[in-house]
Design a protein around this motif. Structure first.
Motif, short mmCIF file in Angstrom:
data_model
loop_
_atom_site.label_atom_id
_atom_site.label_comp_id
_atom_site.label_asym_id
_atom_site.label_seq_id
_atom_site.Cartn_x
_atom_site.Cartn_y
_atom_site.Cartn_z
N HIS A 122 0.84 -1.20 0.00
CA HIS A 122 0.00 0.00 0.00
C HIS A 122 0.88 1.25 0.00
O HIS A 122 0.66 2.19 -0.77
CB HIS A 122 -0.93 -0.03 1.23
N ARG A 126 0.96 4.54 -2.50
CA ARG A 126 0.56 5.83 -1.92
C ARG A 126 1.67 6.87 -2.12
O ARG A 126 1.42 8.01 -2.48
CB ARG A 126 0.22 5.61 -0.44
N PHE A 300 -14.65 1.90 5.05
CA PHE A 300 -14.37 0.54 4.60
C PHE A 300 -13.95 -0.30 5.80
O PHE A 300 -13.11 0.12 6.58
CB PHE A 300 -13.28 0.57 3.53
N ARG A 302 -12.25 -2.97 8.21
CA ARG A 302 -10.94 -3.59 8.38
C ARG A 302 -11.13 -4.94 9.06
O ARG A 302 -12.14 -5.15 9.73
CB ARG A 302 -10.06 -2.74 9.30
N GLY A 356 -11.31 10.58 6.92
CA GLY A 356 -10.65 9.41 7.46
C GLY A 356 -9.47 9.86 8.32
O GLY A 356 -9.40 11.02 8.77
N HIS A 360 -4.75 5.12 5.80
CA HIS A 360 -5.49 5.26 4.54
C HIS A 360 -6.20 6.62 4.46
O HIS A 360 -7.12 6.78 3.66
CB HIS A 360 -6.50 4.12 4.39
N CYS A 362 -7.44 10.30 3.62
CA CYS A 362 -7.70 10.76 2.24
C CYS A 362 -6.52 11.46 1.59
O CYS A 362 -5.98 12.43 2.12
CB CYS A 362 -8.90 11.70 2.25
C1 HEM Z 1 -14.76 16.11 0.30
C2 HEM Z 1 -14.13 15.23 -0.44
C3 HEM Z 1 -13.56 13.92 0.05
C4 HEM Z 1 -13.92 13.15 1.13
C5 HEM Z 1 -15.02 13.43 2.15
C6 HEM Z 1 -13.05 11.99 1.12
C7 HEM Z 1 -13.07 11.01 2.10
C8 HEM Z 1 -12.15 9.98 2.18
C9 HEM Z 1 -12.08 9.05 3.28
C10 HEM Z 1 -13.00 9.07 4.49
C11 HEM Z 1 -11.07 8.18 3.01
C12 HEM Z 1 -10.61 7.03 3.90
C13 HEM Z 1 -11.35 5.74 3.63
C14 HEM Z 1 -11.03 4.65 4.64
O1 HEM Z 1 -10.06 4.78 5.40
O2 HEM Z 1 -11.76 3.64 4.68
C15 HEM Z 1 -10.50 8.55 1.73
C16 HEM Z 1 -9.47 7.89 1.11
C17 HEM Z 1 -9.04 8.22 -0.14
N1 HEM Z 1 -9.37 9.33 -0.89
FE1 HEM Z 1 -10.72 10.75 -0.38
N2 HEM Z 1 -12.23 12.05 0.03
C18 HEM Z 1 -12.49 13.22 -0.64
C19 HEM Z 1 -11.85 13.68 -1.77
C20 HEM Z 1 -10.89 12.99 -2.46
C21 HEM Z 1 -10.26 13.44 -3.67
C22 HEM Z 1 -10.52 14.79 -4.38
C23 HEM Z 1 -9.40 12.48 -4.05
C24 HEM Z 1 -8.50 12.57 -5.27
C25 HEM Z 1 -8.33 11.80 -6.19
C26 HEM Z 1 -9.47 11.39 -3.08
C27 HEM Z 1 -8.75 10.22 -3.10
C28 HEM Z 1 -8.70 9.29 -2.07
C29 HEM Z 1 -7.88 8.08 -2.11
C30 HEM Z 1 -6.98 7.64 -3.27
C31 HEM Z 1 -8.08 7.42 -0.90
C32 HEM Z 1 -7.44 6.10 -0.45
C33 HEM Z 1 -6.20 6.39 0.36
C34 HEM Z 1 -5.50 5.12 0.86
O3 HEM Z 1 -6.10 4.05 0.91
O4 HEM Z 1 -4.32 5.25 1.19
N3 HEM Z 1 -10.39 11.75 -2.12
N4 HEM Z 1 -11.18 9.67 1.25
#
Ligand code: HEM
Length: 428
Positions: A122, A126, A300, A302, A356, A360, A362
């Motif tokens: 991961h 990342r 998600f 775990r 989050g 992981h 965001c």
């Molecule tokens: C208001 C907007 C957003 C919210 C509320 C949000 C919320 C979240 C949350 C809660 C997680 C964690 C999920 C978990 O741990 O189960 C997450 C992960 C992630 N978000 Fe966002 N997100 C937003 C915008 C974005 C944007 C603009 C992107 C860009 C591409 C993005 C890309 C990602 C990615 C790639 C992950 C996975 C990270 C990992 O697993 O290391 N998100 N997001």
């Protein structure tokens, strides 16, 4: 105290009677009963959900919890298992074309998705994209985002005076920014919308991604695709899988937050007045939008890879554990006497779990903050008379389970404030 992984008598289902700004009172009841509540997942297997701030943070930063779907217990309704990690089965996709990460048994079972991976596997992916989503990068995008938001304001003027802030405003702002950061040129914007905002097969998505990679290889830019093409640590399958994730991730969430923040302000005129009087207050206000209007009821799930003790509770190995940002964001233990159920744009809401937390947490949160900030600032500045006509989200809407997210729904406003008497009663 040890909580049995299987608790046939007490497992609950996530409550469906809440709205983004008024979550179900059941979550507060569970939070008061204990740090972890037995939960029945969509496929029928039993696990736990954490609703208190400290326990939510503890789970999210503990590497002993795995994100791999293959580790998660499977319930009697196994067909619904895969959806727990957001990978909806796509019958039309060509399976051999789908990137897959190998699990311990060497099976290509988990799709190559950051949210399905643990540990160094991961971390490597990342690391490849994090620099492009830094605070500095997000600041650098501000002028572009401001100019693009100005175009969306003009679009609202053209189609108004009655508009849907989710479909006509938030969705465009989030999709256009996504393309800008990832490196999808303007002439491919309609195709991006058709494939990633509307619906398409996995195969069509990968065909699009491969076409973009070929184009960017010929003309590099200042974007994610160019970074990935330059990265010698990644193979082609990893690059394609990452791009598929990034093109889908977070876009709806930004649109949701723009819509929900608008509803919060339009139904709390005193809070809107604070922002109109002092536009600088928008920075802390964005954190309050994220805290009070969090989209994720649960994240998600775990799976505990060994017995894990958190705050005096032992979670047995093999247990699915979900966490609730909505619960944590309103936990009085963390937010003290500040009455966490109130929407208050002057509150110090930093530290919320709306993006989050931890391993992981965001990736897109810095650019998302800029988008939400610019979208709300422009809306308040350009439409002083704006008034809410109808918002789907003020009544409970169905949500997916167990990665339960609120839907933005239609947010109909009158830009000129000419709202009939009955609609004006929405405002609290
Ligand atoms: C208001 C907007 C957003 C919210 C509320 C949000 C919320 C979240 C949350 C809660 C997680 C964690 C999920 C978990 O741990 O189960 C997450 C992960 C992630 N978000 Fe966002 N997100 C937003 C915008 C974005 C944007 C603009 C992107 C860009 C591409 C993005 C890309 C990602 C990615 C790639 C992950 C996975 C990270 C990992 O697993 O290391 N998100 N997001």
């Amino acid at each position: 105290m040890s909580i049995p992984a299987e608790c046939p008598f007490h497992a609950r289902s996530l409550p469906g009677d809440g709205t983004p700004l008024n979550p179900s009172p059941r979550l507060a009841e569970w939070r008061e009963e204990g740090a972890f509540t037995p939960l029945e997942f969509q496929d029928g297997h039993r696990g736990l959900v954490a609703t208190r701030y400290d326990e939510v943070v503890a789970v999210l930063q503990d590497p002993r919890f795995s994100m791999r779907p293959s580790r998660m217990p499977v319930g009697p309704d196994a067909d619904l298992h895969a959806t727990a990690h957001g990978e909806v089965a796509d019958a039309e996709a060509v399976p051999l074309e789908l990137p897959g990460a190998l699990d311990e048994a060497g099976q290509a079972s988990d799709a190559l998705n950051l949210l399905n991976l643990d540990g160094e596997e991961h971390a490597k992916l990342r690391r490849a994209v994090m620099p492009r989503f830094s605070v500095r990068q997000a600041r650098g995008r501000e002028p572009w985002i401001q100019a693009m938001v100005a175009e969306q304001i003009e679009h609202l003027r053209e189609i108004g005076p009655e508009v849907d802030l989710w479909r006509d405003y938030g969705m465009h702002i989030s999709a256009r920014t996504h393309c800008h950061v990832i490196g999808i040129p303007d002439h491919h914007y309609p195709a991006f919308v058709a494939l990633f905002v509307e619906s398409s097969t996995a195969q069509q998505k990968y065909d699009f991604i491969r076409m973009l990679l070929a184009e960017r290889a010929e003309s590099p830019g200042d974007d994610v695709i160019t970074d990935l093409l330059d990265n010698r640590d990644l193979d082609r399958i990893e690059i394609e899988g990452l791009l598929r994730l990034l093109m889908g991730a977070g876009r709806d969430s930004v649109a949701y937050l723009i819509a929900t923040a608008s509803v919060a302000l339009l139904t709390h005129p005193a809070q809107m007045a604070i922002l109109r009087d002092d536009p600088e207050q928008i920075r802390p206000a964005v954190e309050e939008f994220m805290r009070a209007g969090a989209m994720f009821i649960t994240l998600f799930a775990r799976t505990a890879t060994e017995d894990v003790e958190i705050g005096g509770t032992t979670i047995p190995a093999g247990t699915s554990v979900s966490v609730s940002p909505v619960g944590a964001n309103r936990d009085p233990r963390h937010w003290g006497d500040e009455n966490p159920d109130d929407f208050d744009v002057t509150r110090d809401a930093f530290g919320h779990i709306g993006f989050g937390y931890g391993i992981h947490g965001c990736i897109g949160q810095q650019v998302a903050r800029v988008e939400i900030r610019e979208a709300i600032t422009a809306l308040l500045r350009e439409f002083p008379e704006i008034a809410l006509v109808h918002a789907d989200q003020t009544t409970p809407q169905p949500f997916a389970h167990p990665v339960a997210v609120y839907e933005a729904g239609a947010v109909t406003v009158r830009l000129d404030g000419a709202v009939r008497e009955s609609a004006a009663s929405i405002v609290a």
